[in-house]
Design an enzyme around this catalytic site. Structure first.
Site, PDB file in Angstrom:
ATOM      1  N   HIS A 113       8.262  10.824 -28.414  1.00 53.77           N
ATOM      2  CA  HIS A 113       7.572  11.348 -27.956  1.00 53.77           C
ATOM      3  C   HIS A 113       7.246  13.274 -28.179  1.00 53.77           C
ATOM      4  O   HIS A 113       6.640  13.703 -28.629  1.00 53.77           O
ATOM      5  CB  HIS A 113       6.981  11.335 -26.458  1.00 53.77           C
ATOM      6  CG  HIS A 113       6.166  12.226 -25.710  1.00 53.77           C
ATOM      7  ND1 HIS A 113       4.462  11.299 -26.140  1.00 53.77           N
ATOM      8  CD2 HIS A 113       6.270  13.501 -25.383  1.00 53.77           C
ATOM      9  CE1 HIS A 113       4.225  12.739 -25.388  1.00 53.77           C
ATOM     10  NE2 HIS A 113       4.884  13.166 -24.757  1.00 53.77           N
ATOM     11  N   HIS A 132       0.005  17.962 -26.877  1.00 56.60           N
ATOM     12  CA  HIS A 132       0.034  16.702 -25.956  1.00 56.60           C
ATOM     13  C   HIS A 132      -1.414  15.542 -27.004  1.00 56.60           C
ATOM     14  O   HIS A 132      -1.472  15.037 -27.520  1.00 56.60           O
ATOM     15  CB  HIS A 132      -0.167  16.405 -24.799  1.00 56.60           C
ATOM     16  CG  HIS A 132       1.286  16.406 -24.239  1.00 56.60           C
ATOM     17  ND1 HIS A 132       1.183  15.606 -23.174  1.00 56.60           N
ATOM     18  CD2 HIS A 132       2.097  16.837 -24.439  1.00 56.60           C
ATOM     19  CE1 HIS A 132       2.743  15.918 -23.204  1.00 56.60           C
ATOM     20  NE2 HIS A 132       3.493  16.616 -23.315  1.00 56.60           N
ATOM     21  N   ARG A 191       0.570  -0.814  -0.026  1.00 56.82           N
ATOM     22  CA  ARG A 191       0.199  -0.184   0.116  1.00 56.82           C
ATOM     23  C   ARG A 191       0.938   1.228  -0.168  1.00 56.82           C
ATOM     24  O   ARG A 191       1.036   2.238   0.377  1.00 56.82           O
ATOM     25  CB  ARG A 191      -0.820   0.015   1.235  1.00 56.82           C
ATOM     26  CG  ARG A 191      -2.003  -1.287   1.213  1.00 56.82           C
ATOM     27  CD  ARG A 191      -3.474  -0.890   2.073  1.00 56.82           C
ATOM     28  NE  ARG A 191      -4.355  -1.804   2.640  1.00 56.82           N
ATOM     29  CZ  ARG A 191      -3.678  -3.067   2.688  1.00 56.82           C
ATOM     30  NH1 ARG A 191      -2.735  -2.988   3.470  1.00 56.82           N
ATOM     31  NH2 ARG A 191      -4.841  -4.792   2.436  1.00 56.82           N
ATOM     32  N   ARG A 202      -3.568  21.849 -14.278  1.00 56.93           N
ATOM     33  CA  ARG A 202      -2.635  21.069 -14.682  1.00 56.93           C
ATOM     34  C   ARG A 202      -2.438  20.618 -16.069  1.00 56.93           C
ATOM     35  O   ARG A 202      -1.720  20.536 -16.787  1.00 56.93           O
ATOM     36  CB  ARG A 202      -2.411  19.798 -13.808  1.00 56.93           C
ATOM     37  CG  ARG A 202      -1.665  19.146 -13.543  1.00 56.93           C
ATOM     38  CD  ARG A 202      -1.455  18.081 -12.993  1.00 56.93           C
ATOM     39  NE  ARG A 202      -0.397  17.894 -12.908  1.00 56.93           N
ATOM     40  CZ  ARG A 202       0.649  15.909 -12.491  1.00 56.93           C
ATOM     41  NH1 ARG A 202      -0.213  16.178 -11.450  1.00 56.93           N
ATOM     42  NH2 ARG A 202       1.115  15.558 -12.991  1.00 56.93           N
ATOM     43  N   GLU A 248      -5.234  16.978 -11.199  1.00 51.57           N
ATOM     44  CA  GLU A 248      -5.666  17.547 -12.648  1.00 51.57           C
ATOM     45  C   GLU A 248      -7.381  17.943 -11.821  1.00 51.57           C
ATOM     46  O   GLU A 248      -8.168  17.780 -12.970  1.00 51.57           O
ATOM     47  CB  GLU A 248      -4.865  16.296 -13.367  1.00 51.57           C
ATOM     48  CG  GLU A 248      -5.380  16.858 -14.460  1.00 51.57           C
ATOM     49  CD  GLU A 248      -4.527  16.296 -15.853  1.00 51.57           C
ATOM     50  OE1 GLU A 248      -4.284  14.741 -15.034  1.00 51.57           O
ATOM     51  OE2 GLU A 248      -4.538  16.538 -16.385  1.00 51.57           O
ATOM     52  N   GLU A 262      10.260  19.569 -24.543  1.00 47.64           N
ATOM     53  CA  GLU A 262       8.642  19.754 -23.342  1.00 47.64           C
ATOM     54  C   GLU A 262       9.594  20.483 -22.825  1.00 47.64           C
ATOM     55  O   GLU A 262       8.840  21.251 -21.964  1.00 47.64           O
ATOM     56  CB  GLU A 262       9.461  18.113 -22.394  1.00 47.64           C
ATOM     57  CG  GLU A 262       8.497  17.048 -22.997  1.00 47.64           C
ATOM     58  CD  GLU A 262       6.746  17.037 -23.431  1.00 47.64           C
ATOM     59  OE1 GLU A 262       5.732  17.424 -23.094  1.00 47.64           O
ATOM     60  OE2 GLU A 262       6.720  16.404 -24.701  1.00 47.64           O
ATOM     61  N   HIS A 296      -0.606  12.668 -29.162  1.00 49.97           N
ATOM     62  CA  HIS A 296      -0.833  11.095 -29.026  1.00 49.97           C
ATOM     63  C   HIS A 296      -1.676   9.980 -29.925  1.00 49.97           C
ATOM     64  O   HIS A 296      -1.553   9.419 -30.054  1.00 49.97           O
ATOM     65  CB  HIS A 296      -1.686  11.254 -27.605  1.00 49.97           C
ATOM     66  CG  HIS A 296      -1.395  11.398 -26.200  1.00 49.97           C
ATOM     67  ND1 HIS A 296      -1.672  11.981 -25.068  1.00 49.97           N
ATOM     68  CD2 HIS A 296      -0.598  11.370 -25.790  1.00 49.97           C
ATOM     69  CE1 HIS A 296      -1.316  11.858 -24.560  1.00 49.97           C
ATOM     70  NE2 HIS A 296      -0.278  11.585 -24.498  1.00 49.97           N
ATOM     71  N   LYS A 301       2.554  11.242 -11.515  1.00 50.74           N
ATOM     72  CA  LYS A 301       1.606  10.960 -12.035  1.00 50.74           C
ATOM     73  C   LYS A 301       2.088   9.335 -12.270  1.00 50.74           C
ATOM     74  O   LYS A 301       3.791   9.933 -13.138  1.00 50.74           O
ATOM     75  CB  LYS A 301       1.633  11.190 -13.906  1.00 50.74           C
ATOM     76  CG  LYS A 301      -0.466  12.302 -12.775  1.00 50.74           C
ATOM     77  CD  LYS A 301      -0.340  12.861 -14.850  1.00 50.74           C
ATOM     78  CE  LYS A 301      -1.468  13.562 -14.814  1.00 50.74           C
ATOM     79  NZ  LYS A 301      -2.086  13.776 -16.280  1.00 50.74           N
ATOM     80  N   ASN A 355      -0.380  19.876 -20.940  1.00 51.38           N
ATOM     81  CA  ASN A 355      -0.972  19.251 -22.104  1.00 51.38           C
ATOM     82  C   ASN A 355      -1.008  19.295 -23.686  1.00 51.38           C
ATOM     83  O   ASN A 355      -1.139  19.389 -24.397  1.00 51.38           O
ATOM     84  CB  ASN A 355      -2.454  18.219 -22.062  1.00 51.38           C
ATOM     85  CG  ASN A 355      -2.796  17.217 -21.106  1.00 51.38           C
ATOM     86  OD1 ASN A 355      -1.438  16.772 -21.166  1.00 51.38           O
ATOM     87  ND2 ASN A 355      -3.087  16.648 -20.507  1.00 51.38           N
ATOM     88  N   LYS A 379       7.245  23.431 -13.828  1.00 50.24           N
ATOM     89  CA  LYS A 379       5.692  22.088 -13.772  1.00 50.24           C
ATOM     90  C   LYS A 379       5.449  21.924 -12.047  1.00 50.24           C
ATOM     91  O   LYS A 379       4.702  22.241 -11.696  1.00 50.24           O
ATOM     92  CB  LYS A 379       6.821  20.785 -14.263  1.00 50.24           C
ATOM     93  CG  LYS A 379       5.728  20.173 -13.659  1.00 50.24           C
ATOM     94  CD  LYS A 379       5.770  18.567 -15.065  1.00 50.24           C
ATOM     95  CE  LYS A 379       4.402  17.764 -14.216  1.00 50.24           C
ATOM     96  NZ  LYS A 379       4.709  16.472 -15.066  1.00 50.24           N
TER      97      LYS A 379
HETATM   98  N1  GLY Z   1       4.842  11.225 -14.039  1.00 54.24           N
HETATM   99  C1  GLY Z   1       4.586  13.329 -14.856  1.00 54.24           C
HETATM  100  C2  GLY Z   1       3.100  14.596 -14.096  1.00 54.24           C
HETATM  101  O1  GLY Z   1       2.802  13.666 -12.927  1.00 54.24           O
HETATM  102  O2  GLY Z   1       3.272  14.528 -14.840  1.00 54.24           O
END
Ligand code: GLY
Length: 496
Positions: free
Chosen positions: A400, A383, A255, A376, A371, A319, A387, A277, A380, A361
């Site tokens: 990418h 993006h 966990r 946030r 998000e 980026e 994608h 993320k 993108n 960032k």
């Molecule tokens: N790991 C990438 C983000 O959180 O944007």
């Protein structure tokens, strides 16, 4: 402004104040980063300002950061925000007047505006703000706690010391890929040994295929074999594949056990290792199985990128370019002026390029960790189409960042067609991408297939396609009302 002695009284009093402001005028918030505020106070000789009770502290930067965080829920009520970092007072005034002339009438007429401003959300829960540790470029203010991002040159050898300083010295499970470990394994091991930290390491083959539930399963076996437990730490040393895989495993094993990111690719350093993320791929969808798991700290040593192939560096820098366009004029100008040095991985220029991306960032993620507010989502930019380009070309033709360059050009073109963006800014974006050797268009792509791939994303999200467009440098905006013909024509402009 208000200090928060007791939340209900404070909320009431701030509600009255914001309500009075809302009724009286178009409310503009002049935003600036804590570093900018401190630099302005100091640069104009206002050192007595630093003696003001609220700033009378050994660490005024940390105090400004703390005050801003406590007040952010009120600042968020404004009608318009001008991001003043890098702008002169005249430019700030011009931006404010422009916002007033172009947007005030519509915004002031919006139903429920005054009510919304009169009932601000409760202040953010008090967070313990730690002083920024020495050498940290900035802090990410996550709900799970704040964490520092260290950006430097030749700093990998300090990994063990940082783990020890952070209290993460019981046992380290280092996850890497075979190529990165070949180059950096000895240095990482020496650093951990010097700090007296016990560790074990596990490598996966380089490449996207390792970002899978199978790899995660192999790692769980390994952690169980080694009797890993909650007080132990996963240290992910590698590019985006490794930080995503390691992060996902750290988040789910027992966990959740502590995680540290040591990004070694340009994409990882300027973007992927910051933000929390983490995910593995599902056979039918990239990044589909994931969670939010913030690391305890991020260590980005720009010097380790010297062994990377040039194409990977350029692609990662797409980026950094994206962040600059979302951030400020000053940031864009920095990348324009230093392209040659950054592409050669000149020490100071590279560290500064990484630092600027990371800190931008970090600020965005701190405002909208999960998000939920749309803030946030601006990350993108480019993006949505990137994608689609990647998926319709089997993730093999473009890296990418390269796909993102093309995606940014299409989004910029839509911004111009919607009357949001001056064409000169789009030209500047194109020139910047070209300076870094990134594609701004591509032949052989099929418009219908791209549109279908974009629409598939739409179906997954269950809503209209929401494009990130630009109203100017540092002024992203989310739009779900881009007409089909504008999208089609923007696609055509990058497909020749
Ligand atoms: N790991 C990438 C983000 O959180 O944007």
């Amino acid at each position: 402004m208000t200090t928060w002695s007791s939340p209900p009284a404070a909320a009431l009093s701030s509600g009255r104040r914001t309500g009075a402001l809302a009724e009286a005028a178009f409310v503009v918030c002049l935003e600036a980063r804590p570093e900018t505020i401190l630099a302005r106070l100091t640069a104009r000789g206002d050192t007595e300002q630093l003696d003001r009770p609220l700033l009378a502290t050994d660490d005024p930067l940390a105090r400004i950061t703390e005050l801003k965080a406590a007040r952010q829920h009120l600042y968020a009520l404004c009608d318009w925000a001008v991001h003043t970092d890098g702008l002169t007072p005249e430019q700030v005034a011009a931006e404010t007047i422009r916002a007033h002339d172009e947007r005030a009438a519509e915004i002031l007429a919006a139903a429920g505006r005054v009510e919304a401003m009169t009932a601000p959300a409760a202040p953010a829960p008090a967070r313990t703000l730690h002083a920024v540790p020495e050498g940290a470029a900035c802090m990410v203010g996550a709900a799970s706690g704040e964490y520092p991002v260290f950006v430097g040159w030749g700093t990998l050898s300090g990994l063990g010391g940082l783990l020890r300083d952070a209290g993460l010295d019981r046992y380290a499970y280092v996850i890497s890929d075979e190529t990165v470990w070949h180059h950096l394994g000895d240095e990482v091991e020496a650093s951990l040994r010097a700090a007296g930290i016990e560790f074990d390491s596990y490598t996966v083959p380089p490449g996207e295929a390792s970002k899978s539930l199978d790899s995660a399963s192999g790692l769980y076996d390994w952690l169980i074999d080694h009797r890993a437990e909650r007080g132990h730490t996963v240290v992910a040393v590698g590019g985006g594949v490794v930080t995503d895989l390691g992060g996902y495993v750290a988040a789910t094993f027992a966990r959740g056990i502590p995680l540290v990111h040591v990004p070694t690719s340009m994409l990882g350093q300027v973007d992927a290792a910051i933000g929390g993320k983490v995910a593995v791929n599902h056979p039918r969808a990239k990044n589909m199985i994931g969670v939010f798991q913030q690391p305890r700290f991020v260590l980005a040593d720009a010097a380790v990128m010297r062994t990377l192939p040039e194409r990977e560096i350029r692609s990662g820098l797409a980026e950094a370019i994206k962040m600059s366009l979302l951030d400020s004029e000053d940031h864009v100008a920095f990348l324009e002026d230093n392209a040659e040095a950054i592409l050669k991985l000149d020490r100071d220029a590279t560290v500064e390029a990484v630092r600027r991306s990371v800190c931008f960032k970090a600020a965005v993620v701190s405002e909208d960790e999960f998000e939920t507010t749309g803030r946030r989502s601006v990350l993108n930019y480019g993006h949505t189409l990137a994608h689609a380009i990647e998926s319709t070309t089997g993730y093999s033709r473009f890296r990418h960042g390269e796909a993102d360059g093309i995606g940014m050009m299409a989004a910029g073109r839509m911004s111009v067609a919607m009357g949001l963006l001056a064409p000169e800014i789009l030209d500047r974006q194109r020139a910047l991408l070209e300076r870094y050797g990134l594609p701004t268009n591509a032949d052989g792509l099929d418009r219908a297939r791209l549109l279908a791939a974009v629409a598939l994303d739409k179906k997954v999200q269950g809503k209209k396609v929401r494009w990130v467009l630009l109203e100017g440098i540092g002024r992203p905006v989310l739009r779900d009302d881009v007409p089909g013909e504008v999208v089609a024509s923007a696609l055509d402009s990058v497909l020749d």
